[in-house]
Design a protein around this motif. Structure first.
Motif, PDB file in Angstrom:
ATOM      1  N   ASP A 163       4.046   0.318  12.260  1.00 46.07           N
ATOM      2  CA  ASP A 163       2.596   0.748  11.551  1.00 46.07           C
ATOM      3  C   ASP A 163       2.784   2.243  11.541  1.00 46.07           C
ATOM      4  O   ASP A 163       2.053   2.722  10.373  1.00 46.07           O
ATOM      5  CB  ASP A 163       1.632   0.185  12.287  1.00 46.07           C
ATOM      6  N   ALA A 164       2.975   2.743  12.504  1.00 47.75           N
ATOM      7  CA  ALA A 164       2.803   4.324  12.555  1.00 47.75           C
ATOM      8  C   ALA A 164       3.749   4.853  11.496  1.00 47.75           C
ATOM      9  O   ALA A 164       3.434   5.945  11.019  1.00 47.75           O
ATOM     10  CB  ALA A 164       3.024   5.100  13.845  1.00 47.75           C
ATOM     11  N   ILE A 183       5.099   3.386   8.804  1.00 42.63           N
ATOM     12  CA  ILE A 183       4.330   3.493   7.296  1.00 42.63           C
ATOM     13  C   ILE A 183       3.393   4.822   7.148  1.00 42.63           C
ATOM     14  O   ILE A 183       3.314   5.209   6.060  1.00 42.63           O
ATOM     15  CB  ILE A 183       3.931   2.218   7.283  1.00 42.63           C
ATOM     16  N   GLY A 184       2.367   4.765   8.124  1.00 40.13           N
ATOM     17  CA  GLY A 184       1.322   5.727   8.140  1.00 40.13           C
ATOM     18  C   GLY A 184       1.872   6.930   7.925  1.00 40.13           C
ATOM     19  O   GLY A 184       1.150   7.986   7.573  1.00 40.13           O
ATOM     20  N   LEU A 185       2.998   7.344   8.377  1.00 46.66           N
ATOM     21  CA  LEU A 185       3.441   8.647   8.241  1.00 46.66           C
ATOM     22  C   LEU A 185       4.263   8.934   6.978  1.00 46.66           C
ATOM     23  O   LEU A 185       4.026  10.115   6.307  1.00 46.66           O
ATOM     24  CB  LEU A 185       4.467   8.892   9.536  1.00 46.66           C
ATOM     25  N   HIS A 220       1.621   3.953  -3.260  1.00 45.96           N
ATOM     26  CA  HIS A 220       1.092   5.413  -3.232  1.00 45.96           C
ATOM     27  C   HIS A 220       2.408   6.355  -3.446  1.00 45.96           C
ATOM     28  O   HIS A 220       2.374   7.405  -4.162  1.00 45.96           O
ATOM     29  CB  HIS A 220       0.496   5.802  -2.226  1.00 45.96           C
ATOM     30  N   PHE A 237       2.785  11.080  -0.860  1.00 48.47           N
ATOM     31  CA  PHE A 237       1.821  11.139  -1.836  1.00 48.47           C
ATOM     32  C   PHE A 237       1.498  12.529  -1.770  1.00 48.47           C
ATOM     33  O   PHE A 237       1.092  13.246  -2.989  1.00 48.47           O
ATOM     34  CB  PHE A 237       0.627  10.410  -1.513  1.00 48.47           C
ATOM     35  N   SER A 238       1.352  13.515  -0.822  1.00 44.48           N
ATOM     36  CA  SER A 238       1.210  14.560  -0.587  1.00 44.48           C
ATOM     37  C   SER A 238       2.082  15.645  -1.272  1.00 44.48           C
ATOM     38  O   SER A 238       1.645  16.438  -2.072  1.00 44.48           O
ATOM     39  CB  SER A 238       1.185  15.298   0.829  1.00 44.48           C
ATOM     40  N   ASP A 250       0.715  -1.126  -0.220  1.00 39.98           N
ATOM     41  CA  ASP A 250       0.130   0.084  -0.198  1.00 39.98           C
ATOM     42  C   ASP A 250       0.869   1.330   0.159  1.00 39.98           C
ATOM     43  O   ASP A 250       0.707   2.070  -0.768  1.00 39.98           O
ATOM     44  CB  ASP A 250      -0.909  -0.045   1.102  1.00 39.98           C
ATOM     45  N   PHE A 278       4.095   7.379   3.677  1.00 36.32           N
ATOM     46  CA  PHE A 278       3.683   7.382   2.384  1.00 36.32           C
ATOM     47  C   PHE A 278       2.684   8.630   2.297  1.00 36.32           C
ATOM     48  O   PHE A 278       2.637   9.141   1.032  1.00 36.32           O
ATOM     49  CB  PHE A 278       2.911   6.016   1.910  1.00 36.32           C
ATOM     50  N   PRO A 279       1.848   9.031   3.067  1.00 32.91           N
ATOM     51  CA  PRO A 279       0.705  10.123   2.846  1.00 32.91           C
ATOM     52  C   PRO A 279       1.821  11.451   2.443  1.00 32.91           C
ATOM     53  O   PRO A 279       1.347  12.203   1.840  1.00 32.91           O
ATOM     54  CB  PRO A 279       0.150  10.133   4.145  1.00 32.91           C
ATOM     55  N   LEU A 280       2.780  11.394   3.388  1.00 31.80           N
ATOM     56  CA  LEU A 280       3.625  12.547   3.122  1.00 31.80           C
ATOM     57  C   LEU A 280       4.163  12.790   1.856  1.00 31.80           C
ATOM     58  O   LEU A 280       4.170  13.581   1.144  1.00 31.80           O
ATOM     59  CB  LEU A 280       4.663  12.633   4.128  1.00 31.80           C
ATOM     60  N   VAL A 330       8.788   5.796  17.163  1.00 32.11           N
ATOM     61  CA  VAL A 330       7.774   5.452  16.304  1.00 32.11           C
ATOM     62  C   VAL A 330       7.575   4.023  16.011  1.00 32.11           C
ATOM     63  O   VAL A 330       8.568   3.413  15.622  1.00 32.11           O
ATOM     64  CB  VAL A 330       7.744   6.337  14.883  1.00 32.11           C
ATOM     65  N   ARG A 331       6.489   3.417  16.309  1.00 28.63           N
ATOM     66  CA  ARG A 331       6.367   1.930  16.039  1.00 28.63           C
ATOM     67  C   ARG A 331       6.228   1.803  14.229  1.00 28.63           C
ATOM     68  O   ARG A 331       5.850   3.036  13.678  1.00 28.63           O
ATOM     69  CB  ARG A 331       4.933   1.576  16.469  1.00 28.63           C
TER      70      ARG A 331
END
Lengths: 369, 306
Positions: A88-89, A91-93, A40, A99-100, A36, A95-97, A85-86
């Protein structure tokens, strides 16, 4: 079936197979969501490479995007390694960055070219047959087929050559390190494969379908087998089935091919959850029910065995007595008695039950005698 | 743009005021509830919920023919909620792990949503205009009554969180202990997930599917660096989220063709980076300083030994 229809399905099957191979290792290594993130994040690689080449068909785009995929993985690891940072967090930090940044760059500087975010996310397989490779006047076939075919061959070759290493690192990274293999190198190689596959596939099917085809078919295979080679093969098969089934679903509904393929992949996964032999929900429920009856019959046999020669045998052997003695409900007790009778464990004479030799044997075995 | 002018616009320019207020609300709600997701190692649940909401939006439109925000938000919430329950169910009943289950639900639900959207698109009587803003988010189209809807739903979610504060805290840190005390842990799990679903669907039309997950993770990850106390962390995450929302909205108004959603994510990410480096006790800079001090003290002590 017309030629473009056949070609679309062929491309879809090749994409599905190319995705399922690295996807198997992602599922086993519990890194499914890396697909994922990578699918992205490659957008920014494509955008940056496009700024350099100004050509959407340039092979440099694939190189750039693949590099971004690997950079994404390293960034996630870097963030995770700070210990603050763990994973999962992390990853969540990351790729949206990325992508943005890509979306902002497109909006600011590339709004006039065909480089839509929706094209990246959603993809359009229906257009794939129109972009053809033509060499010296000869029509060799759709470009997407060549690209994805090459990526499939690369994935198969790497996994074939490094099968032992991948297997060891996946199932026992500690042992792999102790034996002198470098789990980190294998990890990055796998991530590079995921990136290349995602880049090649996003053009045809969009990044969300990349995730669907990388995760759902291998996870379906994971429910069906315990052996890695079988899981790889089944993953490819399930992926191909989702590709072809999805194509015809889309044809029937006149809807998005990529979306339909993801839908069928999900349906296949759901079917495996329910029906997988031995591990599916239905198999588990049936096994539990069988165990319940088996246990109840054994209890009945033990009960009768205990009281066989006792003075209260006549009283203890009545069906009605089971309700108080074993705390069974009447209907349940009746059913157990009927099943035990059918198996030849007991004989029934009106309300009185007698243990047969087989029943006595079962009771003795259960009691460890 | 000069600073006073900016504040003037923030207060008196209708569009900017609405967008900034909406972004602040969504940042605050998702940051607050995201704290629990981050603490429970479910950061990417937000990503799954936001993708899973798509078929709900399409289906709500297909069934009612209405594009009213409340209808679409309810559809999104129902689908997001169902998707999350499916993830939890798959993990509980099969051997498929959390990450794979999340990936499957995310992509398959999104695929179904895509099928429905293209299906709607091809019907002669309807256009899907307005539906795809949920995909990528268009903060600039926020209207005052959208903001009121967001505030009402978000406020309700936050209020519920406060009411169940003790239970949710227990769920996040020691669910086994909680169930031995007799708390209905699974029901609480569903409750917390429901709250997260509300937070996410509230923000979907502002920042879109992909970026919504960042607003769940980033403020909470930033807040985590500053404190070891849940109450402080939740409050900080809410404030960070709101700050990121307002600054993203303001920045995007400062120049042409700057999409709001990505800028909000950029601001939230900047907050994470700052927190990682500068937070007292946990920050990287702080740590480096402490190490240097310790080393110097050891050296001095070493020299003192004859």
């Amino acid at each position: 079936m017309s030629a473009p229809q056949f070609e679309i399905q062929l491309i879809a099957v090749v994409v599905a197979a190319a995705c399922a191979l690295p996807g198997t290792f992602l599922v086993l290594r519990r890194m499914a969501l890396m697909s994922d993130a990578i699918s992205h994040a490659i957008l920014i690689g494509i955008v940056l490479a496009f700024f350099i080449t100004e050509d959407l068909a340039s092979p440099l785009l694939i190189v750039g995007a693949t590099l971004t995929g690997v950079v994404t993985v390293s960034l996630v690891e870097l963030l995770h390694r700070t210990g603050r940072v763990r994973e999962d967090a992390a990853i969540g930090l990351v790729f949206p960055l990325l992508f943005s940044v890509a979306v902002i760059l497109i909006a600011r500087y590339a709004d006039n070219v065909h480089l839509d975010t929706d094209a990246v996310l959603l993809g359009e397989l229906a257009f794939a047959p129109f972009d053809r490779v033509i060499l010296a006047g000869w029509d060799l076939g759709p470009r997407a087929l060549f690209i994805m075919g090459a990526i499939l061959a690369l994935n198969a070759a790497v996994i074939g050559l490094l099968y032992k290493e991948l297997k060891l690192v996946t199932f026992d990274a500690g042992l792999a390190a102790a034996l002198g293999f470098t789990p980190a190198a294998v990890h990055y190689l796998l991530m590079a494969l995921v990136s290349i596959t995602a880049v090649g596939a996003f053009d045809a099917v969009g990044s969300i379908l990349v995730v669907a085809l990388m995760i759902a078919p291998p996870a379906t295979a994971y429910l069906l087998t315990d052996r890695l080679p079988l899981m790889l093969g089944l993953g490819v098969l399930v992926g191909a089935a989702a590709a072809i089934g999805g194509y015809w679903l889309a044809h029937w509904l006149d809807a998005s091919i990529a979306g339909s393929m993801a839908t069928v992949a999900g349906l296949l996964f759901g079917a495996a959850c329910l029906l997988a032999p031995g591990r599916g929900l239905i198999a588990v429920a049936r096994r539990r029910a069988a165990q319940r009856w088996e246990f109840a019959q054994t209890m009945l046999a033990i009960h009768l065995f205990h009281h066989r020669d006792a003075p209260d045998a006549a009283e203890e052997s009545r069906v009605a007595h089971l309700e108080t003695q074993l705390r069974w409900e009447r209907r349940f007790a009746e059913q157990v008695v009927r099943r035990a009778e059918r198996r030849g464990l007991i004989r029934r004479d009106g309300q009185t039950l007698t243990l047969t030799d087989r029943g006595a044997q079962l009771a003795q075995e259960a009691l460890g005698g | 743009m000069a600073l006073p002018e900016l504040f003037h616009d923030l207060l008196f320019d209708y569009t900017l005021r609405t967008v900034a207020l909406g972004a602040a609300i969504l940042g605050c709600v998702s940051g607050t509830l995201g704290s629990y997701a981050v603490l429970r190692r479910q950061s990417l649940l937000g990503d799954a919920i936001s993708h899973a909401a798509l078929p709900g939006i399409a289906l709500a439109f297909l069934l009612t023919g209405s594009k009213a925000p409340l209808v679409l938000v309810l559809g999104a919430a129902a689908a997001g909620w169902l998707g999350t329950l499916l993830v939890m169910g798959v993990v509980r009943t099969t051997r498929v792990k959390f990450d794979s289950a999340l990936g499957i639900i995310l992509s398959v639900f999104f695929g179904v949503g895509l099928v429905l959207l293209t299906f709607i698109q091809k019907r002669p009587d309807a256009t899907q205009a307005g539906l795809d803003r949920f995909l990528f988010g268009q903060a600039a189209t926020l209207l005052a009554h959208d903001v009121v809807t967001m505030a009402a739903l978000g406020g309700l979610a936050l209020l519920t969180m406060l009411l169940f504060w003790k239970e949710l805290k227990l769920l996040s840190f020691d669910p086994e202990f909680g169930s031995t005390l007799g708390f209905p842990i699974r029901a609480l799990d569903v409750l917390l997930t429901t709250l997260l679903v509300v937070a996410i669907v509230v923000g979907l039309q502002t920042v879109g599917v992909v970026l919504m997950s960042a607003l769940v993770v980033a403020p909470a990850a930033a807040a985590r660096q500053w404190t070891n106390r849940l109450g402080v962390m939740v409050a900080l995450a809410g404030s960070f989220g709101a700050l990121a929302g307002v600054s993203g909205a303001v920045l995007s108004s400062s120049a042409a063709r700057l999409p709001t959603g990505p800028l909000i994510v950029l601001c939230a990410s900047a907050l994470v980076l700052l927190s990682l480096c500068l937070a007292p006790n946990r920050g990287i800079v702080w740590n480096a300083l402490r190490q240097r001090r310790n080393r110097r003290r050891l050296q001095v002590d070493g020299e003192a030994i004859p």
